[in-house]
Design a protein around this motif. Structure first.
Motif, PDB file in Angstrom:
ATOM      1  N   GLU A   1       1.027  -1.460   0.410  1.00 21.43           N
ATOM      2  CA  GLU A   1       0.349   0.105  -0.459  1.00 21.43           C
ATOM      3  C   GLU A   1       0.964   1.523   0.251  1.00 21.43           C
ATOM      4  OE1 GLU A   1      -2.605  -0.088   3.052  1.00 21.43           O
ATOM      5  OE2 GLU A   1      -4.031  -1.346   2.351  1.00 21.43           O
ATOM      6  N   SER A   2       1.835   1.200   1.175  1.00 20.40           N
ATOM      7  CA  SER A   2       2.745   2.271   0.893  1.00 20.40           C
ATOM      8  C   SER A   2       3.850   3.361  -0.277  1.00 20.40           C
ATOM      9  CB  SER A   2       3.873   1.783   1.839  1.00 20.40           C
ATOM     10  OG  SER A   2       3.379   1.649   3.304  1.00 20.40           O
ATOM     11  N   ARG A   3       3.662   1.345  -1.035  1.00 16.20           N
ATOM     12  CA  ARG A   3       4.718   1.221  -2.556  1.00 16.20           C
ATOM     13  C   ARG A   3       3.488   2.269  -3.911  1.00 16.20           C
ATOM     14  NH1 ARG A   3       7.358  -2.901  -0.773  1.00 16.20           N
ATOM     15  NH2 ARG A   3       9.042  -3.285  -0.145  1.00 16.20           N
ATOM     16  N   LYS A   4       2.658   2.195  -3.708  1.00 16.46           N
ATOM     17  CA  LYS A   4       1.588   2.164  -4.630  1.00 16.46           C
ATOM     18  C   LYS A   4       0.887   3.622  -4.628  1.00 16.46           C
ATOM     19  CE  LYS A   4      -0.464  -2.284  -5.763  1.00 16.46           C
ATOM     20  NZ  LYS A   4      -2.062  -3.449  -5.649  1.00 16.46           N
ATOM     21  N   ALA A   5       0.663   3.732  -2.988  1.00 15.30           N
ATOM     22  CA  ALA A   5       0.779   5.793  -2.535  1.00 15.30           C
ATOM     23  C   ALA A   5       1.779   6.543  -3.319  1.00 15.30           C
ATOM     24  CB  ALA A   5       0.183   4.697  -0.811  1.00 15.30           C
TER      25      ALA A   5
ATOM     26  N   PHE B   1       3.901  10.476  -6.539  1.00 15.34           N
ATOM     27  CA  PHE B   1       4.996  11.167  -7.260  1.00 15.34           C
ATOM     28  C   PHE B   1       4.146  11.504  -8.145  1.00 15.34           C
ATOM     29  CE2 PHE B   1       8.586  10.734 -10.326  1.00 15.34           C
ATOM     30  CZ  PHE B   1       9.633  11.385  -9.353  1.00 15.34           C
ATOM     31  N   LYS B   2       3.531  10.403  -8.997  1.00 17.43           N
ATOM     32  CA  LYS B   2       3.271  10.635 -10.033  1.00 17.43           C
ATOM     33  C   LYS B   2       2.261  12.123 -10.188  1.00 17.43           C
ATOM     34  CE  LYS B   2       0.569   9.378 -13.588  1.00 17.43           C
ATOM     35  NZ  LYS B   2      -1.008   7.534 -14.573  1.00 17.43           N
ATOM     36  N   ASP B   3       1.102  12.042  -9.459  1.00 17.37           N
ATOM     37  CA  ASP B   3       0.851  13.927  -9.474  1.00 17.37           C
ATOM     38  C   ASP B   3       1.409  14.846  -9.216  1.00 17.37           C
ATOM     39  OD1 ASP B   3      -1.864  11.626 -10.086  1.00 17.37           O
ATOM     40  OD2 ASP B   3      -2.227  12.026  -7.640  1.00 17.37           O
ATOM     41  N   LEU B   4       2.115  14.503  -8.190  1.00 14.77           N
ATOM     42  CA  LEU B   4       3.030  16.036  -7.635  1.00 14.77           C
ATOM     43  C   LEU B   4       4.472  16.877  -8.517  1.00 14.77           C
ATOM     44  CD1 LEU B   4       3.034  15.780  -3.873  1.00 14.77           C
ATOM     45  CD2 LEU B   4       1.476  16.846  -5.539  1.00 14.77           C
TER      46      LEU B   4
ATOM     47  N   LYS C   1      11.437   5.033   4.236  1.00 16.22           N
ATOM     48  CA  LYS C   1      12.621   4.378   4.318  1.00 16.22           C
ATOM     49  C   LYS C   1      11.509   3.541   2.524  1.00 16.22           C
ATOM     50  CE  LYS C   1      10.322  -0.338   5.837  1.00 16.22           C
ATOM     51  NZ  LYS C   1      10.016  -0.986   6.767  1.00 16.22           N
ATOM     52  N   TYR C   2      10.543   3.939   2.166  1.00 10.37           N
ATOM     53  CA  TYR C   2       9.959   3.671   0.775  1.00 10.37           C
ATOM     54  C   TYR C   2      10.409   4.826   0.279  1.00 10.37           C
ATOM     55  CZ  TYR C   2       7.609   0.291   3.360  1.00 10.37           C
ATOM     56  OH  TYR C   2       7.009  -0.365   3.998  1.00 10.37           O
ATOM     57  N   LEU C   3      10.742   6.237   1.174  1.00  7.61           N
ATOM     58  CA  LEU C   3      10.831   7.406  -0.444  1.00  7.61           C
ATOM     59  C   LEU C   3      12.412   6.943  -0.562  1.00  7.61           C
ATOM     60  CD1 LEU C   3       9.992  10.144   2.082  1.00  7.61           C
ATOM     61  CD2 LEU C   3       8.527   9.052   0.507  1.00  7.61           C
TER      62      LEU C   3
ATOM     63  N   ASP D   1      10.505  -0.964  -9.265  1.00  2.76           N
ATOM     64  CA  ASP D   1      11.089  -1.659  -9.971  1.00  2.76           C
ATOM     65  C   ASP D   1      12.034  -0.924 -11.445  1.00  2.76           C
ATOM     66  OD1 ASP D   1      10.327  -3.075  -7.837  1.00  2.76           O
ATOM     67  OD2 ASP D   1       8.395  -3.610  -8.558  1.00  2.76           O
ATOM     68  N   ASN D   2      11.480  -1.076 -12.152  1.00  2.00           N
ATOM     69  CA  ASN D   2      12.029  -0.730 -13.296  1.00  2.00           C
ATOM     70  C   ASN D   2      13.161   0.614 -13.173  1.00  2.00           C
ATOM     71  OD1 ASN D   2      11.208   2.250 -12.894  1.00  2.00           O
ATOM     72  ND2 ASN D   2      10.300   2.378 -14.609  1.00  2.00           N
ATOM     73  N   GLN D   3      13.910   0.453 -12.470  1.00  2.93           N
ATOM     74  CA  GLN D   3      15.057   1.558 -12.720  1.00  2.93           C
ATOM     75  C   GLN D   3      16.422   1.050 -11.424  1.00  2.93           C
ATOM     76  OE1 GLN D   3      15.019   5.788 -11.452  1.00  2.93           O
ATOM     77  NE2 GLN D   3      12.939   5.821 -12.562  1.00  2.93           N
ATOM     78  N   GLN D   4      16.032  -0.526 -10.783  1.00  4.44           N
ATOM     79  CA  GLN D   4      16.794  -1.373  -9.515  1.00  4.44           C
ATOM     80  C   GLN D   4      17.888  -2.070 -10.307  1.00  4.44           C
ATOM     81  OE1 GLN D   4      16.078  -1.903  -6.562  1.00  4.44           O
ATOM     82  NE2 GLN D   4      13.682  -1.237  -6.610  1.00  4.44           N
TER      83      GLN D   4
END
Length: 454
Positions: A9-13, A18-21, A444-446, A451-454
């Motif tokens: 949930e944290s990653r999706k949120a 990030f996309k919106d802002l 920590k999620y920040l 995944d596409n940049q790992q």
């Protein structure tokens, strides 16, 4: 909204936030290009007007021996006033722990930076010999209020830039690691400006400490910038300026126009970048209440400013008051008083008018009325000197701006819009990391790369 708990949930949120802002950065459409084109054209015309003024002198303006301060100085006072909103929202409301003000603080700092930068440029526009500007710094006298003004404006600009930049560092790291679809040089810029941010607790503590120091430091500087500007007028003996109340009178007026300017920009960002879930009705309601409050305080100082000399009606003051109450400048004066204070106070007492669209329209009215208010502060007083006006051409007795003066004045607004546009196109208009923290997303999620940049 309930705090987000699970990692998924944290990653999706965070991805959604990030996309919106970052939409202001990634959105490149015809409207954006047209806006930049219009600003560029107006800027070119303004620069052309200033080149003519530089070559021929201030004689190309409507200013003469008697009215030596006019539209430029009114514009200067207006921009200094607008800049004070950074101190009110980014500092005072933060220190008082008004959580609702956090998404607005970066907008307030954009407005403050653009306004204070243009305030300094406008002074150069008003100089007959701008090539001698360096002498103000090399040979300025401490007894001169002009030197005080230059000092506080420069200091306020530096602090405002720092107050904008330091909370931006975590977001710059996010842009460095996550943003796609922008030029590589822009990504490198984010990498340089993020200063190697890794998102550990010590770095967040340093940011919080630096922000608190700047928030406290900007309070006396912010009060000084408009107080010193008011002293440029009040230290004279001219009717209309010879008053001890000008300091708080200017400061409260600055809060009014600054609050209105931020509301206008919030509404534009909300519609343009689809941020209605970030700049919510609650934020507009709170800003509407803030606008009512500062208007009420400003109305009190206006009553003091005009009621006391109006009661005594001394000779010079009486001439001045008659001019602005029922003379040639009365239309602008009453528009500024009624449209810029009385009407907004009455309307914003009702909840309906504190919704986004009505509040935007009221704020636009306040901004326009506030500009004319500064014009009325400057020009009528200059047209009524203590000594009689004798043996001069008729056009020396009254002020009327020339086309050259108007395009240079418009250039100041265009340049401010260009600064705000540039800041919005390079950086998020709302703090991503602070908003994510408000929504319960762990820090920590920040620092995780998608995944596409790992």
């Amino acid at each position: 909204m309930e705090p987000i708990k699970s990692p998924e949930e944290s990653r999706k949120a965070l991805d959604r936030i990030f996309k919106d802002l970052t939409r202001s950065i990634t959105r490149h459409d015809e409207l954006s290009r047209f806006w930049i084109f219009i600003l560029t054209m107006f800027a070119i015309v303004g620069v052309w007007g200033f080149i003519i003024q530089f070559q021929r002198g201030l004689g190309v303006t409507g200013m003469r021996d008697y009215v030596s301060w006019a539209m430029y100085i009114g514009n200067f006072v207006f921009f200094v006033a607008v800049s004070l909103i950074g101190f009110l929202i980014s500092s005072t409301l933060h220190l008082l722990n008004f959580e609702w003000s956090k998404p607005i603080s970066r907008v307030a700092e954009q407005v403050a930076i653009a306004a204070v930068a243009l305030a300094g440029i406008i002074i150069v526009m008003d100089m007959g010999r701008p090539d001698r500007l360096l002498n103000v710094f090399l040979h300025g006298r401490f007894a001169s209020p002009i030197l005080w003004d230059v000092t506080v404006i420069s200091t306020y600009l530096v602090i405002s830039v720092l107050l904008f930049y330091i909370p931006l560092i975590p977001d710059l790291a996010l842009l460095r690691d996550r943003l796609t679809g922008v030029p590589e040089i822009q990504k490198k810029l984010y990498g340089i400006l993020s200063l190697g941010w890794k998102g550990n607790d010590e770095q967040y503590r340093l940011v919080a400490h630096a922000m608190r120091v700047l928030m406290i430091l900007i309070i006396p500087v912010g009060l000084s910038i408009h107080t010193v500007t008011s002293w440029l007028f009040a230290v004279t003996l001219r009717a209309g300026w010879d008053t001890t109340i000008f300091g708080p009178y200017f400061v409260t007026g600055a809060f009014v126009v600054g609050t209105a300017a931020v509301i206008v920009l919030m509404f534009i960002y909300r519609g343009r970048y689809r941020l209605k879930y970030y700049f919510t009705d609650l934020h507009f309601d709170k800003m509407g209440k803030l606008l009512v409050f500062v208007c009420l305080v400003y109305l009190y100082f206006n009553l003091n400013e005009f009621l006391v000399p109006g009661y005594k009606m001394k000779l010079a003051e009486g001439i001045h008051l008659k001019e602005i109450f029922q003379g040639g400048h009365s239309g602008l004066f009453w528009f500024a008083q009624l449209g810029g204070m009385v009407l907004p106070i009455i309307l914003l007492l009702f909840r309906f008018f504190r919704k986004p669209l009505p509040l935007f329209l009221i704020s636009m009215l306040v901004v326009v009325a506030s500009w004319f208010k500064r014009f009325v502060i400057v020009v009528p007083t200059m047209e009524h000197p203590h000594l009689p006006i004798q043996n001069v051409p008729e056009h020396f007795k009254h002020y009327s701006p020339t086309s050259n003066e108007i395009v240079i004045t418009l250039f100041a607004f265009v340049a401010a819009f260009m600064i705000i546009t540039m800041l919005a196109k390079l950086f998020p208009v709302i703090s991503i990391w602070e908003y994510a923290e408000q929504k319960g997303i762990d820090k920590k999620y920040l620092i995780e790369k998608p995944d596409n940049q790992q």
